[in-house]
Structures are given as structure tokens and as C-alpha cells.
Design a protein around this motif. Structure first.
Motif, PDB file in Angstrom:
ATOM      1  N   VAL A  95       0.901  -1.208  -0.015  1.00 25.02           N
ATOM      2  CA  VAL A  95      -0.194   0.086  -0.160  1.00 25.02           C
ATOM      3  C   VAL A  95       0.831   1.327  -0.112  1.00 25.02           C
ATOM      4  O   VAL A  95       0.576   2.148  -1.005  1.00 25.02           O
ATOM      5  N   TYR A  96       1.872   1.337   0.882  1.00 24.26           N
ATOM      6  CA  TYR A  96       3.029   2.653   0.820  1.00 24.26           C
ATOM      7  C   TYR A  96       3.471   2.594  -0.430  1.00 24.26           C
ATOM      8  O   TYR A  96       3.529   3.517  -0.928  1.00 24.26           O
ATOM      9  N   THR A  97       4.077   1.572  -0.986  1.00 23.82           N
ATOM     10  CA  THR A  97       4.611   1.691  -2.196  1.00 23.82           C
ATOM     11  C   THR A  97       4.024   2.358  -3.267  1.00 23.82           C
ATOM     12  O   THR A  97       4.016   3.210  -4.199  1.00 23.82           O
ATOM     13  N   LEU A  98       2.586   1.699  -3.382  1.00 21.88           N
ATOM     14  CA  LEU A  98       1.721   2.048  -4.398  1.00 21.88           C
ATOM     15  C   LEU A  98       1.290   3.743  -4.166  1.00 21.88           C
ATOM     16  O   LEU A  98       1.251   4.231  -5.166  1.00 21.88           O
ATOM     17  N   PHE A  99       0.921   4.020  -3.081  1.00 25.26           N
ATOM     18  CA  PHE A  99       0.652   5.517  -2.833  1.00 25.26           C
ATOM     19  C   PHE A  99       1.992   6.327  -3.193  1.00 25.26           C
ATOM     20  O   PHE A  99       1.760   7.526  -3.784  1.00 25.26           O
ATOM     21  N   GLY A 100       3.062   6.021  -2.865  1.00 19.82           N
ATOM     22  CA  GLY A 100       4.429   6.343  -3.085  1.00 19.82           C
ATOM     23  C   GLY A 100       4.388   6.640  -4.665  1.00 19.82           C
ATOM     24  O   GLY A 100       4.985   7.716  -5.244  1.00 19.82           O
ATOM     25  N   THR A 101       4.217   5.501  -5.305  1.00 17.82           N
ATOM     26  CA  THR A 101       4.529   5.428  -6.793  1.00 17.82           C
ATOM     27  C   THR A 101       3.431   6.264  -7.476  1.00 17.82           C
ATOM     28  O   THR A 101       3.737   6.975  -8.397  1.00 17.82           O
ATOM     29  N   VAL A 102       2.006   6.289  -7.014  1.00 15.31           N
ATOM     30  CA  VAL A 102       1.176   7.062  -7.612  1.00 15.31           C
ATOM     31  C   VAL A 102       1.330   8.736  -7.622  1.00 15.31           C
ATOM     32  O   VAL A 102       1.359   9.603  -8.640  1.00 15.31           O
ATOM     33  N   LEU A 103       1.952   8.982  -6.322  1.00 18.49           N
ATOM     34  CA  LEU A 103       2.152  10.469  -6.099  1.00 18.49           C
ATOM     35  C   LEU A 103       3.516  10.749  -7.151  1.00 18.49           C
ATOM     36  O   LEU A 103       3.630  11.821  -7.719  1.00 18.49           O
ATOM     37  N   THR A 104       4.504   9.717  -7.072  1.00 20.13           N
ATOM     38  CA  THR A 104       5.594  10.066  -7.951  1.00 20.13           C
ATOM     39  C   THR A 104       4.962  10.065  -9.342  1.00 20.13           C
ATOM     40  O   THR A 104       5.811  11.039 -10.285  1.00 20.13           O
ATOM     41  N   ILE A 105       4.408   9.394 -10.126  1.00 16.75           N
ATOM     42  CA  ILE A 105       3.806   9.546 -11.230  1.00 16.75           C
ATOM     43  C   ILE A 105       3.233  10.834 -11.459  1.00 16.75           C
ATOM     44  O   ILE A 105       3.375  11.532 -12.713  1.00 16.75           O
ATOM     45  N   GLY A 106       2.424  11.476 -10.671  1.00 19.06           N
ATOM     46  CA  GLY A 106       1.856  12.789 -10.726  1.00 19.06           C
ATOM     47  C   GLY A 106       2.867  13.602 -11.028  1.00 19.06           C
ATOM     48  O   GLY A 106       2.909  14.598 -11.702  1.00 19.06           O
ATOM     49  N   MET A 108       5.914  13.352 -11.888  1.00 15.54           N
ATOM     50  CA  MET A 108       6.617  13.266 -13.061  1.00 15.54           C
ATOM     51  C   MET A 108       5.572  13.900 -14.432  1.00 15.54           C
ATOM     52  O   MET A 108       6.249  14.404 -15.248  1.00 15.54           O
ATOM     53  N   ARG A 109       4.443  14.106 -14.088  1.00 15.24           N
ATOM     54  CA  ARG A 109       3.549  14.726 -15.232  1.00 15.24           C
ATOM     55  C   ARG A 109       3.515  16.284 -14.575  1.00 15.24           C
ATOM     56  O   ARG A 109       2.834  16.874 -15.425  1.00 15.24           O
ATOM     57  N   GLY A 110       3.958  16.641 -13.658  1.00 11.51           N
ATOM     58  CA  GLY A 110       3.900  17.986 -13.167  1.00 11.51           C
ATOM     59  C   GLY A 110       2.470  18.167 -12.330  1.00 11.51           C
ATOM     60  O   GLY A 110       1.870  19.277 -12.542  1.00 11.51           O
ATOM     61  N   VAL A 111       2.033  16.968 -11.936  1.00  7.59           N
ATOM     62  CA  VAL A 111       0.364  17.187 -11.125  1.00  7.59           C
ATOM     63  C   VAL A 111       0.737  16.703  -9.946  1.00  7.59           C
ATOM     64  O   VAL A 111       1.485  15.904  -9.572  1.00  7.59           O
ATOM     65  N   SER A 112      -0.037  17.384  -8.978  1.00  6.13           N
ATOM     66  CA  SER A 112      -0.042  16.931  -7.548  1.00  6.13           C
ATOM     67  C   SER A 112      -1.390  16.210  -7.302  1.00  6.13           C
ATOM     68  O   SER A 112      -2.449  16.703  -7.318  1.00  6.13           O
ATOM     69  N   TYR A 113      -1.320  14.878  -7.440  1.00  3.25           N
ATOM     70  CA  TYR A 113      -2.604  13.964  -7.031  1.00  3.25           C
ATOM     71  C   TYR A 113      -3.053  14.242  -5.735  1.00  3.25           C
ATOM     72  O   TYR A 113      -4.119  13.961  -5.251  1.00  3.25           O
ATOM     73  N   LEU A 114      -1.913  14.508  -4.835  1.00  4.52           N
ATOM     74  CA  LEU A 114      -2.355  15.048  -3.399  1.00  4.52           C
ATOM     75  C   LEU A 114      -3.562  16.190  -3.243  1.00  4.52           C
ATOM     76  O   LEU A 114      -4.320  16.118  -2.599  1.00  4.52           O
ATOM     77  N   LEU A 132       4.912  19.595  -1.074  1.00  6.47           N
ATOM     78  CA  LEU A 132       4.161  18.615  -0.431  1.00  6.47           C
ATOM     79  C   LEU A 132       4.070  17.160  -0.805  1.00  6.47           C
ATOM     80  O   LEU A 132       4.185  16.196  -0.088  1.00  6.47           O
ATOM     81  N   THR A 133       3.495  16.953  -1.990  1.00  4.35           N
ATOM     82  CA  THR A 133       3.485  15.747  -2.784  1.00  4.35           C
ATOM     83  C   THR A 133       4.748  14.978  -2.869  1.00  4.35           C
ATOM     84  O   THR A 133       4.831  13.706  -2.307  1.00  4.35           O
ATOM     85  N   ARG A 134       5.768  15.662  -3.129  1.00  3.15           N
ATOM     86  CA  ARG A 134       7.320  15.010  -2.977  1.00  3.15           C
ATOM     87  C   ARG A 134       7.521  14.500  -1.687  1.00  3.15           C
ATOM     88  O   ARG A 134       8.059  13.316  -1.663  1.00  3.15           O
ATOM     89  N   ARG A 135       7.556  15.031  -0.792  1.00  6.55           N
ATOM     90  CA  ARG A 135       7.649  14.741   0.620  1.00  6.55           C
ATOM     91  C   ARG A 135       6.790  13.685   1.021  1.00  6.55           C
ATOM     92  O   ARG A 135       7.447  12.713   1.575  1.00  6.55           O
ATOM     93  N   TRP A 136       5.541  13.760   0.697  1.00  5.63           N
ATOM     94  CA  TRP A 136       4.624  12.639   1.006  1.00  5.63           C
ATOM     95  C   TRP A 136       4.991  11.253   0.183  1.00  5.63           C
ATOM     96  O   TRP A 136       5.049  10.191   0.760  1.00  5.63           O
ATOM     97  N   ALA A 137       5.568  11.216  -1.078  1.00  8.12           N
ATOM     98  CA  ALA A 137       6.034  10.210  -1.766  1.00  8.12           C
ATOM     99  C   ALA A 137       6.925   9.518  -1.147  1.00  8.12           C
ATOM    100  O   ALA A 137       7.151   8.526  -0.844  1.00  8.12           O
ATOM    101  N   VAL A 138       8.018  10.420  -0.695  1.00 14.37           N
ATOM    102  CA  VAL A 138       9.162   9.898  -0.195  1.00 14.37           C
ATOM    103  C   VAL A 138       8.745   9.224   1.283  1.00 14.37           C
ATOM    104  O   VAL A 138       9.408   8.133   1.458  1.00 14.37           O
ATOM    105  N   PHE A 139       8.070   9.815   1.796  1.00 15.25           N
ATOM    106  CA  PHE A 139       7.704   9.197   3.092  1.00 15.25           C
ATOM    107  C   PHE A 139       7.015   7.989   3.198  1.00 15.25           C
ATOM    108  O   PHE A 139       7.412   7.059   3.811  1.00 15.25           O
ATOM    109  N   PHE A 140       6.025   7.853   1.965  1.00 12.10           N
ATOM    110  CA  PHE A 140       5.400   6.638   1.792  1.00 12.10           C
ATOM    111  C   PHE A 140       6.574   5.654   1.431  1.00 12.10           C
ATOM    112  O   PHE A 140       6.347   4.222   1.898  1.00 12.10           O
ATOM    113  N   PHE A 141       7.457   5.753   0.717  1.00 14.51           N
ATOM    114  CA  PHE A 141       8.650   4.777   0.309  1.00 14.51           C
ATOM    115  C   PHE A 141       9.288   4.510   1.560  1.00 14.51           C
ATOM    116  O   PHE A 141       9.640   3.206   1.739  1.00 14.51           O
ATOM    117  N   CYS A 142       9.696   5.263   2.453  1.00 13.33           N
ATOM    118  CA  CYS A 142      10.481   5.286   3.559  1.00 13.33           C
ATOM    119  C   CYS A 142       9.483   4.405   4.574  1.00 13.33           C
ATOM    120  O   CYS A 142      10.001   3.336   5.155  1.00 13.33           O
TER     121      CYS A 142
END
Length: 190
Positions: A95-106, A108-114, A132-142
Motif C-alpha cells: 500500500v505504501y509503495t503504491l501510494f508513493g508510486t502514484v504520487l511520483t507518477i503525478g 513526473m507529469r507535473g501534477v499533484s495528485y495529493l 508537499l506531494t514530493r515529501r509524502w511520496a518519499v515518506f510513503f516509500f520510507c
């Protein structure tokens, strides 16, 4: 809805999981080796009840809640059907990897899914949402890495305590640590 009711709906199933892991085997006359399986079944039931109660009261569950619930049902079901603790233990990693990945994909597209998920809850400009989205993505991966280390090295009871209380405390602390971002990237509309 009152704050207490919202808290109970959001964290009640986790509390059921924790309590049943600690006492469920004894209460149901089962060996201690069955504790996590009893807790998993109880978690699934409590989560179903929490979602149903909210729905019956006219509240549609948040997409994140439904996604998390789907993973609980799939991995909890596999845990119970195959009688293997591994599935419920790896669920947070996935779940954390999925959330981090989805946020990262956003990102990369210049979009904040958050931002799309939270709407107008925070008065941030676009640059702030991206930070904020970048920080949450890294946090989810951690958190995903932490869960992998934890379930492989801790006892089941220690892992349950970390999952229920440790991850919750880490998430709350991380969210609070993002508050200075509000003043730094406040939306000009406010």
C-alpha cells in the motif's frame, strides 16, 4: 459527524486488530499461534462495519479509504485462506509503495495528485502542492522500507504494535512537520 465518531470509524478497526492480536486467541480458546489470524478476521469485519456505518449515514468513503480497504480484504483474505501471516504483514509495504508510486507518477507529469485528493483543505499554491506531494511520496516509500525491515526482524506482536501505533505516530508527526510549508507556500487567494 462528531470528532469522536470520525476517530472511531477511522481508527476503530486498527484498535480491533491490536486488541484481538493480544487477547483474541485466549477469548476464543485458540492457541496463541492463531492470534494474528483472529486479529486479521476481526480487522476485516470492523473495517466493513466502519465503512457501512459511514455509508448508511450518507458519507461516501474517501478513495484512499476504499483502496486501503480493498488491500485489507485481498491480503487479509489470503492470510486467512492460506493460513500464512506473510500476506497481512506485506500489505502495508504494498500500500505504501503504491501510494508513493502514484504520487511520483503525478509529479513526473507535473501534477499533484495529493492536491486533487485533498481539494481545498490546505491553502497552498501550485509550487507548495508539488513540494508537499514530493515529501509524502518519499515518506510513503520510507514507510514501505520500514515495514519490510520490521516484519522480517520483529516478532509478530512487536510488528503489530509498530503497525498500529508506530506508523500512526510517524504519519501524524510527519504531517505536523509539514505545517511550516503552509506559510511558505500559502496560496495568494487567501
Amino acid at each position: 459527524m462528531s470528532g469522536g465518531q470520525k476517530l472511531l470509524e477511522d481508527f476503530g478497526p486498527l484498535l480491533v486488530f491490536f486488541v484481538l492480536n493480544g487477547f483474541g486467541a485466549r477469548w476464543f480458546g485458540q492457541p496463541e499461534t492463531q492470534s494474528l489470524f483472529i486479529a486479521t478476521a476481526g480487522f476485516m469485519i470492523a473495517l466493513t462495519v466502519a465503512i457501512a456505518v459511514g455509508w448508511l449515514q450518507g458519507r461516501r468513503p474517501a478513495p484512499v479509504t476504499l483502496i486501503s480497504a480493498a488491500f485489507v480484504f485481498v491480503f487479509g483474505g489470503l492470510t486467512l485462506y492460506l493460513h500464512d501471516e506473510t500476506f497481512i504483514k506485506i500489505k502495508p509495504t504494498i500500500v505504501y509503495t503504491l501510494f508513493g508510486t502514484v504520487l511520483t507518477i503525478g509529479l513526473m507529469r507535473g501534477v499533484s495528485y495529493l492536491q486533487r485528493l485533498m481539494g481545498n483543505m490546505l491553502p497552498l499554491n501550485q509550487a507548495g502542492w508539488l513540494v508537499l506531494t514530493r515529501r509524502w511520496a518519499v515518506f510513503f516509500f520510507c514507510l514501505a522500507v520500514l515495514n519490510e525491515i520490521a516484519w522480517r526482524n520483529l516478532t509478530t506482536d512487536q510488528w503489530v504494535q509498530l503497525k498500529v501505533f508506530g506508523f500512526l505516530a510517524l504519519t501524524f508527526g510527519f504531517a505536523m512537520a509539514q505545517m511550516p510549508l503552509l506559510s511558505q507556500y500559502q496560496s495568494k487567494a487567501d
